[in-house]
Design an enzyme around this catalytic site. Structure first.
Site, PDB file in Angstrom:
ATOM      1  N   PRO A 126       0.819  -1.223   0.000  1.00  0.00           N
ATOM      2  CA  PRO A 126       0.000   0.000   0.000  1.00  0.00           C
ATOM      3  C   PRO A 126       0.852   1.272   0.000  1.00  0.00           C
ATOM      4  O   PRO A 126       0.509   2.253  -0.667  1.00  0.00           O
ATOM      5  CB  PRO A 126      -0.825  -0.138   1.280  1.00  0.00           C
ATOM      6  CG  PRO A 126      -0.965  -1.617   1.470  1.00  0.00           C
ATOM      7  CD  PRO A 126       0.321  -2.220   0.987  1.00  0.00           C
ATOM      8  N   GLU A 361       3.878  -2.618 -13.135  1.00  0.00           N
ATOM      9  CA  GLU A 361       5.277  -3.023 -13.318  1.00  0.00           C
ATOM     10  C   GLU A 361       6.165  -1.829 -13.649  1.00  0.00           C
ATOM     11  O   GLU A 361       7.089  -1.911 -14.465  1.00  0.00           O
ATOM     12  CB  GLU A 361       5.401  -4.187 -14.299  1.00  0.00           C
ATOM     13  CG  GLU A 361       4.710  -5.440 -13.733  1.00  0.00           C
ATOM     14  CD  GLU A 361       4.988  -6.726 -14.470  1.00  0.00           C
ATOM     15  OE1 GLU A 361       5.946  -6.792 -15.237  1.00  0.00           O
ATOM     16  OE2 GLU A 361       4.204  -7.678 -14.257  1.00  0.00           O
ATOM     17  N   THR A 363       5.602   2.671 -13.420  1.00  0.00           N
ATOM     18  CA  THR A 363       4.886   3.718 -14.155  1.00  0.00           C
ATOM     19  C   THR A 363       5.765   4.283 -15.272  1.00  0.00           C
ATOM     20  O   THR A 363       6.978   4.050 -15.311  1.00  0.00           O
ATOM     21  CB  THR A 363       4.552   4.887 -13.200  1.00  0.00           C
ATOM     22  OG1 THR A 363       5.803   5.436 -12.749  1.00  0.00           O
ATOM     23  CG2 THR A 363       3.722   4.452 -12.016  1.00  0.00           C
ATOM     24  N   SER A 364       5.145   5.103 -16.114  1.00  0.00           N
ATOM     25  CA  SER A 364       5.937   5.744 -17.194  1.00  0.00           C
ATOM     26  C   SER A 364       7.098   6.533 -16.604  1.00  0.00           C
ATOM     27  O   SER A 364       8.203   6.540 -17.148  1.00  0.00           O
ATOM     28  CB  SER A 364       5.039   6.673 -18.022  1.00  0.00           C
ATOM     29  OG  SER A 364       4.246   5.908 -18.899  1.00  0.00           O
TER      30      SER A 364
HETATM   31  C1  LIG Z   1      12.541   3.207  -9.362  1.00  0.00           C
HETATM   32  C2  LIG Z   1      13.473   2.036  -9.250  1.00  0.00           C
HETATM   33  C3  LIG Z   1      14.092   1.700 -10.589  1.00  0.00           C
HETATM   34  C4  LIG Z   1      14.568   2.409  -8.261  1.00  0.00           C
HETATM   35  O1  LIG Z   1      15.421   1.370  -8.063  1.00  0.00           O
HETATM   36  P1  LIG Z   1      16.490   1.420  -6.897  1.00  0.00           P
HETATM   37  O2  LIG Z   1      17.272   2.695  -6.974  1.00  0.00           O
HETATM   38  O3  LIG Z   1      15.807   1.174  -5.604  1.00  0.00           O
HETATM   39  O4  LIG Z   1      17.387   0.181  -7.228  1.00  0.00           O
HETATM   40  P2  LIG Z   1      18.940   0.080  -7.485  1.00  0.00           P
HETATM   41  O5  LIG Z   1      19.633   0.520  -6.227  1.00  0.00           O
HETATM   42  O6  LIG Z   1      19.302   0.673  -8.753  1.00  0.00           O
HETATM   43  O7  LIG Z   1      19.117  -1.500  -7.617  1.00  0.00           O
HETATM   44  C5  LIG Z   1      19.028  -2.361  -6.474  1.00  0.00           C
HETATM   45  C6  LIG Z   1      19.844  -3.604  -6.770  1.00  0.00           C
HETATM   46  O8  LIG Z   1      19.240  -4.348  -7.832  1.00  0.00           O
HETATM   47  C7  LIG Z   1      20.137  -4.482  -8.926  1.00  0.00           C
HETATM   48  N1  LIG Z   1      19.371  -4.368 -10.158  1.00  0.00           N
HETATM   49  C8  LIG Z   1      18.634  -3.320 -10.515  1.00  0.00           C
HETATM   50  N2  LIG Z   1      18.066  -3.571 -11.713  1.00  0.00           N
HETATM   51  C9  LIG Z   1      18.503  -4.782 -12.083  1.00  0.00           C
HETATM   52  C10 LIG Z   1      18.296  -5.608 -13.212  1.00  0.00           C
HETATM   53  N3  LIG Z   1      17.501  -5.199 -14.207  1.00  0.00           N
HETATM   54  N4  LIG Z   1      18.909  -6.809 -13.271  1.00  0.00           N
HETATM   55  C11 LIG Z   1      19.697  -7.235 -12.255  1.00  0.00           C
HETATM   56  N5  LIG Z   1      19.925  -6.514 -11.141  1.00  0.00           N
HETATM   57  C12 LIG Z   1      19.345  -5.309 -11.076  1.00  0.00           C
HETATM   58  C13 LIG Z   1      21.129  -3.329  -8.773  1.00  0.00           C
HETATM   59  O9  LIG Z   1      22.349  -3.614  -9.398  1.00  0.00           O
HETATM   60  C14 LIG Z   1      21.242  -3.289  -7.256  1.00  0.00           C
HETATM   61  O10 LIG Z   1      22.082  -4.334  -6.801  1.00  0.00           O
HETATM   62  P3  LIG Z   1      23.450  -3.991  -6.070  1.00  0.00           P
HETATM   63  O11 LIG Z   1      23.065  -3.138  -4.886  1.00  0.00           O
HETATM   64  O12 LIG Z   1      24.258  -3.233  -7.049  1.00  0.00           O
HETATM   65  O13 LIG Z   1      24.012  -5.334  -5.695  1.00  0.00           O
HETATM   66  C15 LIG Z   1      12.742   0.801  -8.676  1.00  0.00           C
HETATM   67  O14 LIG Z   1      12.326   1.057  -7.372  1.00  0.00           O
HETATM   68  C16 LIG Z   1      11.577   0.439  -9.531  1.00  0.00           C
HETATM   69  O15 LIG Z   1      11.728  -0.220 -10.545  1.00  0.00           O
HETATM   70  N6  LIG Z   1      10.364   0.826  -9.097  1.00  0.00           N
HETATM   71  C17 LIG Z   1       9.132   0.407  -9.698  1.00  0.00           C
HETATM   72  C18 LIG Z   1       8.731  -0.889  -9.073  1.00  0.00           C
HETATM   73  C19 LIG Z   1       7.691  -1.608  -9.846  1.00  0.00           C
HETATM   74  O16 LIG Z   1       7.775  -1.767 -11.050  1.00  0.00           O
HETATM   75  N7  LIG Z   1       6.715  -2.132  -9.116  1.00  0.00           N
HETATM   76  C20 LIG Z   1       5.650  -2.924  -9.636  1.00  0.00           C
HETATM   77  C21 LIG Z   1       5.769  -4.329  -9.121  1.00  0.00           C
HETATM   78  S1  LIG Z   1       4.521  -5.327  -9.798  1.00  0.00           S
HETATM   79  C22 LIG Z   1       3.654  -5.931  -8.434  1.00  0.00           C
HETATM   80  O17 LIG Z   1       4.124  -5.950  -7.358  1.00  0.00           O
HETATM   81  C23 LIG Z   1       2.269  -6.440  -8.630  1.00  0.00           C
HETATM   82  C24 LIG Z   1       1.568  -5.907  -9.791  1.00  0.00           C
HETATM   83  S2  LIG Z   1       1.439  -7.127 -10.965  1.00  0.00           S
HETATM   84  O18 LIG Z   1       2.218  -6.951 -12.039  1.00  0.00           O
HETATM   85  O19 LIG Z   1       0.570  -8.096 -10.645  1.00  0.00           O
END
Ligand SMILES: CC(C)(COP(=O)(O)OP(=O)(O)OC[C@H]1O[C@@H](n2cnc3c(N)ncnc32)[C@H](O)[C@@H]1OP(=O)(O)O)[C@@H](O)C(=O)NCCC(=O)NCCSC(=O)CCS(=O)O
Length: 375
Positions: A126, A361, A363-364
């Site tokens: 939430p 998954e 937003t824009s």
């Molecule tokens: C907005 C965000 C992109 C912000 O991300 P962060 O700044 O919090 O993350 P980072 O510090 O950059 O990365 C953390 C960690 O993960 C590694 N990482 C990042 N991307 C990748 C990748 N593509 N492949 C492999 N590894 C990756 C990165 O290297 C870091 O690791 P280390 O610390 O370096 O070891 C993020 O918060 C974001 O994407 N937000 C949107 C979330 C979203 O899409 N939510 C919807 C989820 S869907 C759901 O839950 C249900 C709906 S449904 O579909 O049924």
């Protein structure tokens, strides 16, 4: 991007199925808010729910590009079915395949690939949407089980699915490195569907708020290592975003085709409206935008199939395709005039269904963040 003969055959199989089995019932399922259980079983039998799963685990292992092409077709027939397929394939099957133990793969992938089980993904909470690391759900080890408490929001197939990948904090002091992933069968005691959301579109999918209270998950169902959960989530969302781009292309195409066919039939001022330049040019722009989006989706998918980085490309595909799709669906309504606003015509439903592609998954604006970070 030219599809291989095999990829075209897979796309055509999905197209025939979507036209013959999905499209005719899409409006009724939307009206009745009916989950497409029978349709999903047929999709499982055709191999459409195990496209990203190797044959040894019961999948059809077609690769991401063929998957994107097939998903476009399913979306063109029925947006909700494509959402369930996309979540199930990209962010439920693939995490198990990539991060699961051999035992987990043997236990879960055959059921998912066949469509006997439908999978979901529960990261969002939430208070934690775009800021996905801000999780409050907790998991603590107690003997040979983890005990999970917390809430998840907007979970596709949270009610009708049989297995959800759940993310929870195991070490509150470790920030992003304190998040762990779990494979949770939805019949686990303590798993509760608090409510199924009423929403603008995708009426035949269940979008759920879930609560876990003292939910005991066997330690052998932890996915990956403790603290690896956030990386698992983001790595798989990358693939998920290619799928949502494909969905957007498919729904836009369905709206375009409906508008084109309507413009050929409908007459005004003595001729079919498609012969009026204003309508013909609008249709030409719609077709061009759809093709551009498709190529972005296929490009990201091809990179992923070749093991190449595609973080930005996946975000670009989702961003462009989802924003394009809303414009194209709006134009399709415009071409239909007053009829386009009525539930009797499919463009009204598709316009409602496609809107979510700019939100779920990532937003824009999240896609823009990801792209901007990598410029
Ligand atoms: C907005 C965000 C992109 C912000 O991300 P962060 O700044 O919090 O993350 P980072 O510090 O950059 O990365 C953390 C960690 O993960 C590694 N990482 C990042 N991307 C990748 C990748 N593509 N492949 C492999 N590894 C990756 C990165 O290297 C870091 O690791 P280390 O610390 O370096 O070891 C993020 O918060 C974001 O994407 N937000 C949107 C979330 C979203 O899409 N939510 C919807 C989820 S869907 C759901 O839950 C249900 C709906 S449904 O579909 O049924």
């Amino acid at each position: 991007m030219v599809l291989s003969d095999l990829q075209q055959q897979i796309r055509d199989l999905a197209r025939d199925f979507a036209r013959e089995q999905l499209a005719p019932g899409a409006a009724a399922r939307d009206r009745e808010h009916r989950f497409p259980r029978a349709e999903l079983s047929e999709m499982g039998e055709l191999g459409l729910l195990g496209m990203l799963v190797p044959e040894e685990y019961g999948g059809s292992n077609t690769g991401t590009l063929a998957y994107a092409a097939a998903l476009e077709e399913i979306a063109a027939g029925d947006g909700p079915c494509s959402t369930i397929m996309s979540v199930h394939s990209s962010v439920a099957c693939v995490p198990i395949l990539k991060f699961g133990t051999e035992e987990q793969k043997q236990r879960f992938l055959p059921k998912l690939a066949s469509g006997e089980w439908i999978g979901g993904f529960a990261l969002t909470e939430p208070q934690a949407g775009s800021e996905a690391s801000n999780l409050r759900s907790r998991a603590r080890l107690d003997g040979d089980h983890y005990v999970l408490d917390g809430a998840k929001q907007f979970i596709t197939s949270g009610k009708n699915g049989q297995m959800i990948i759940v993310f929870a904090v195991t070490d509150p002091d470790a920030g992003k490195k304190g998040i762990t992933a779990f494979i949770v069968p939805t019949d686990t005691p303590g798993y509760e569907v608090v409510r199924v959301e009423e929403k603008l579109g995708l009426h035949s999918t269940d979008t759920c708020q879930i609560a876990f209270s003292s939910m005991r998950v066997p330690a052998e169902l932890r996915l990956g290592a403790e603290g690896e959960g956030y990386r698992i989530a983001l790595a798989n969302l990358e693939g998920g975003r290619i799928g949502i781009g494909a969905q957007a292309v498919g729904m836009a195409r369905a709206a375009f085709e409906a508008a084109r066919d309507y413009a050929r039939e409908r007459t005004a001022f003595g001729k079919a409206i498609i012969e009026h330049q204003a309508v013909a040019f609008r249709l030409a722009d719609m077709a061009t935008q759809i093709e551009a989006a498709r190529q972005l989706v296929f490009h990201a998918a091809a990179l992923r199939d070749n093991g190449l980085p595609c973080l930005s490309e996946a975000s670009m595909a989702k961003l462009f395709a989802s924003e394009m799709a809303e414009r194209v669906c709006s134009d399709a309504i415009q071409i239909h005039g007053g009829y386009g606003y009525m539930a009797d015509y499919p463009v009204e439903r598709i316009y409602r269904d496609v809107r979510i592609c700019q939100i779920y998954e990532g937003t824009s604006d999240v896609q823009r963040m990801v792209i901007a970070r990598n410029l």
